[in-house]
Design an enzyme around this catalytic site. Structure first.
Site, short mmCIF file in Angstrom:
data_model
loop_
_atom_site.label_atom_id
_atom_site.label_comp_id
_atom_site.label_asym_id
_atom_site.label_seq_id
_atom_site.Cartn_x
_atom_site.Cartn_y
_atom_site.Cartn_z
CD GLU A 59 83.05 16.38 44.86
OE1 GLU A 59 82.28 16.04 43.95
OE2 GLU A 59 84.29 16.23 44.82
NE ARG A 60 83.21 21.76 42.34
CZ ARG A 60 83.98 22.37 41.44
NH1 ARG A 60 84.43 23.56 41.68
NH2 ARG A 60 84.28 21.76 40.31
CB CYS A 120 79.99 21.83 28.54
SG CYS A 120 78.41 21.20 28.02
CD GLU A 127 86.03 23.61 30.18
OE1 GLU A 127 86.60 22.72 30.83
OE2 GLU A 127 84.86 23.51 29.78
CE LYS A 153 80.66 11.63 42.61
NZ LYS A 153 80.86 13.08 42.93
CB SER A 164 87.21 18.77 33.91
OG SER A 164 87.60 17.78 34.84
CG PHE A 174 80.12 22.95 39.33
CD1 PHE A 174 79.45 24.14 39.15
CD2 PHE A 174 81.37 22.81 38.75
CE1 PHE A 174 80.01 25.19 38.41
CE2 PHE A 174 81.95 23.84 38.00
CZ PHE A 174 81.26 25.03 37.84
P1 NAD Z 1 84.95 17.75 37.44
O1 NAD Z 1 85.59 16.95 36.39
O2 NAD Z 1 85.80 18.44 38.44
O3 NAD Z 1 83.94 16.84 38.30
C1 NAD Z 1 82.94 16.06 37.70
C2 NAD Z 1 82.62 14.87 38.58
O4 NAD Z 1 83.79 14.05 38.69
C3 NAD Z 1 82.20 15.21 39.99
O5 NAD Z 1 81.14 14.36 40.36
C4 NAD Z 1 83.45 14.93 40.83
O6 NAD Z 1 83.15 14.46 42.12
C5 NAD Z 1 84.14 13.84 40.04
N1 NAD Z 1 85.61 13.95 40.11
C6 NAD Z 1 86.35 15.08 40.11
N2 NAD Z 1 87.67 14.78 40.13
C7 NAD Z 1 87.75 13.43 40.15
C8 NAD Z 1 88.84 12.52 40.16
N3 NAD Z 1 90.09 12.95 40.17
N4 NAD Z 1 88.56 11.20 40.18
C9 NAD Z 1 87.30 10.75 40.16
N5 NAD Z 1 86.22 11.57 40.14
C10 NAD Z 1 86.45 12.89 40.14
O7 NAD Z 1 83.98 18.79 36.69
P2 NAD Z 1 83.18 20.03 37.30
O8 NAD Z 1 84.14 21.10 37.67
O9 NAD Z 1 82.21 19.56 38.31
O10 NAD Z 1 82.32 20.47 36.02
C11 NAD Z 1 82.81 21.37 35.06
C12 NAD Z 1 83.38 20.65 33.87
O11 NAD Z 1 82.40 19.80 33.30
C13 NAD Z 1 83.82 21.58 32.75
O12 NAD Z 1 85.03 21.13 32.23
C14 NAD Z 1 82.69 21.46 31.74
O13 NAD Z 1 83.06 21.77 30.40
C15 NAD Z 1 82.34 20.04 31.87
N6 NAD Z 1 81.00 19.77 31.37
C16 NAD Z 1 80.90 19.09 30.20
C17 NAD Z 1 79.65 18.85 29.66
C18 NAD Z 1 79.52 18.12 28.36
O14 NAD Z 1 78.41 17.77 28.01
N7 NAD Z 1 80.57 17.85 27.64
C19 NAD Z 1 78.50 19.29 30.33
C20 NAD Z 1 78.66 19.97 31.53
C21 NAD Z 1 79.92 20.20 32.05
#
Ligand code: NAD
Length: 489
Positions: free
Chosen positions: A176-177, A281, A382, A173, A226, A149
């Site tokens: 969804e937020r 991140c 985090e 994909k 994450s 997101f």
């Molecule tokens: P998230 O992991 O909750 O979601 C990311 C994506 O995964 C979304 O599209 C979501 O629909 C999907 N998803 C979520 N749970 C899932 C599951 N159980 N099974 C399958 N798909 C699933 O992350 P977020 O809250 O949207 O984003 C924040 C996180 O992203 C933080 O931890 C941040 O550090 C990380 N991030 C990392 C980088 C990097 O380059 N390392 C960059 C940006 C954000």
């Protein structure tokens, strides 16, 4: 009725059915749209459509494949203000932050426009007499990216331009937020003139992701989010025989040496720790002061944190927006409360405040926690909010030890005037992105986004040449043409 955010499959906008999820404006705490949630059969349709487009797209010369990307670059420039407003409305960041992330996204489109050079292989003539050997890069087929997101404009563009310029068909994909930014991006993609099926947008959550991970025609998966989800996706995608590059979470340490320019350091650190409401991140989340740096750094950070202007991101002078959801606000407030109960000093407490005129928004103001125990759970959690933890070290070796004890490895930075100290840190820091007198060491599009350890699962990172390698397979050709040997004519 709320605007419905649709899928884009085969250059046609479509709903996935009745199931939707609300999209919220986090500054107002109100619903602004509803996103269609795609079940497995809709994912199957998107993948089949992309697969059907692949043969013709991979045979399109690379110089032609990049032409729609050139058009996309100009369309993005032309609509930057409009897309920035969408990012601010669904993600909460300030106008400058929304424009900033779009600029970094556009850089990736520009970089991928150089694909005629980037995709080149290499050759040796006469590896044996009259025999030549070549390496070509060929695309994989249907590839997908699952994005988070916090950078709805930039992160899809870490992948999409490289995937299609190398000759793959790509399905996004988005989170969804924040699906509205991707919908806007795909409105421009529609105008850029990609053939049907080359680019697809499929909205949804876990069920949608699982269908992509399990579909036999999906050849590669890019993920950003994450760490627990990154680990899960890497495991499931690779178990299904797919390539995967999965970028996870972070807890970024920053060392502040006593010789650092404190005015500049605290200003840069405030932008890093509290910019994007700490939902980056590459946010500085742990400051490790060395020796005499402790007192002036703590005092000056407290001043810049307390004076940060918080509010709706498109209002004038606002420096920081809300966090993404009420759930996130409550989770962060609980972490701060638990830290206080455990005896940590709250140098600045950002709980319980509201931006004027936005009573229903998800607000957490800048917060600083002092005396965090390096061995505590908090030190490796985090928080993903505007919370800076302070630790203290006796010397540079002690500070580097604290940096390298972290399980993540997305970024580590140092503030110092000493080249020798900076060089030692650069060499020894256990992180893939390193900053020296920099608060957010975000690699440009033509460098890999190089997370390490628990921040990354895979080997080839996003962006630049890594992106080209990830989205192509190498074909090596050894050839002999006996009649061409000059002595035989
Ligand atoms: P998230 O992991 O909750 O979601 C990311 C994506 O995964 C979304 O599209 C979501 O629909 C999907 N998803 C979520 N749970 C899932 C599951 N159980 N099974 C399958 N798909 C699933 O992350 P977020 O809250 O949207 O984003 C924040 C996180 O992203 C933080 O931890 C941040 O550090 C990380 N991030 C990392 C980088 C990097 O380059 N390392 C960059 C940006 C954000």
């Amino acid at each position: 009725m709320a605007t419905k955010i649709l899928n884009y499959i085969g250059n046609t906008w479509s709903t996935a059915g009745d199931q939707t999820r609300p999209v919220m404006n986090p500054a107002r705490g109100e619903q602004i749209a509803a996103v269609t949630m795609s079940p497995a059969e809709v994912v199957g349709k998107a993948v089949d459509t992309a697969h059907a487009a692949f043969a013709a797209w991979r045979d399109t010369p690379v110089g032609e494949r990049v032409q729609p990307l050139f058009r996309l670059k100009f369309l993005l420039e032309e609509h930057i203000e409009q897309i920035a407003r969408v990012i601010t409305d669904e993600c909460g960041k300030t106008r400058a932050e929304s424009i900033g992330e779009l600029r970094r996204g556009i850089e990736n489109v520009e970089t991928a426009c150089g694909m005629p050079s980037l995709i080149q292989g290499y050759s040796n003539e006469d590896i044996a007499s009259g025999i030549d050997e070549h390496m070509f890069r060929q695309p994989l087929g249907v590839v997908t990216a699952i994005t988070p997101f916090n950078f709805p404009g930039m992160i899809p563009l870490w992948f999409l331009p490289y995937a299609v310029a190398t000759g793959n068909c790509f399905i996004l994909k988005p989170s969804e937020r924040v699906p509205m930014t991707s919908a806007k991006l795909f409105e421009l993609i529609e105008r850029a003139g990609f053939p049907p099926g080359v680019l697809g947008l499929v909205n949804g959550g876990r069920e949608t992701v699982d269908a992509l991970l399990d579909h036999p025609k999906v050849r590669a998966v890019s993920f950003v989010g994450s760490t627990p989800v990154a680990r899960y996706i890497y495991g499931r995608a690779t178990a299904n025989g797919k390539r995967a590059q999965c970028q996870g979470g972070a807890k970024n340490p920053v060392i502040v040496m006593p010789d650092a320019d404190m005015d500049a350091t605290t200003k840069i650190m405030a932008d890093s720790a509290f910019g994007c409401a700490g939902q980056r991140c590459l946010a500085a989340s742990v400051a490790i002061t060395v020796g005499d740096a402790r007192k002036p750094f703590t005092q000056q950070m407290a001043d810049v944190a307390a004076s940060r202007v918080v509010g709706y991101g498109f209002d004038d002078d606002v420096q920081m927006g809300p966090v993404i959801s009420g759930e996130s606000r409550d989770r962060i407030a609980k972490i701060i409360g638990d830290a206080e109960s455990a005896g940590l000093k709250l140098v600045v407490d950002g709980r319980g405040r509201k931006a004027s005129g936005y009573d229903d928004g998800y607000w957490v103001y800048p917060t600083i926690l002092d005396g965090v125990d390096p061995a505590s759970a908090l030190a490796s959690t985090e928080i993903f909010g505007p919370v800076l933890s302070l630790m203290h070290a006796t010397d540079i070796d002690d500070a580097i030890r604290l940096v390298n004890e972290r399980s993540y490895g997305n970024m580590a930075c140092i503030f110092t005037e000493s080249g020798a100290v900076a060089r030692k840190f650069r060499h020894e820091a256990d992180a893939g992105n390193v900053g020296i007198n920099i608060g957010v060491a975000a690699p440009m599009a033509y460098f890999p986004f190089s997370g390490w350890n628990e921040s990354f699962f895979g080997d080839l990172h996003a962006q630049g040449r890594h992106g080209v390698e990830f989205y192509t397979q190498t074909k090596v050709v050894v050839e002999r043409w006996p009649k061409s040997w000059s002595r035989q004519f």
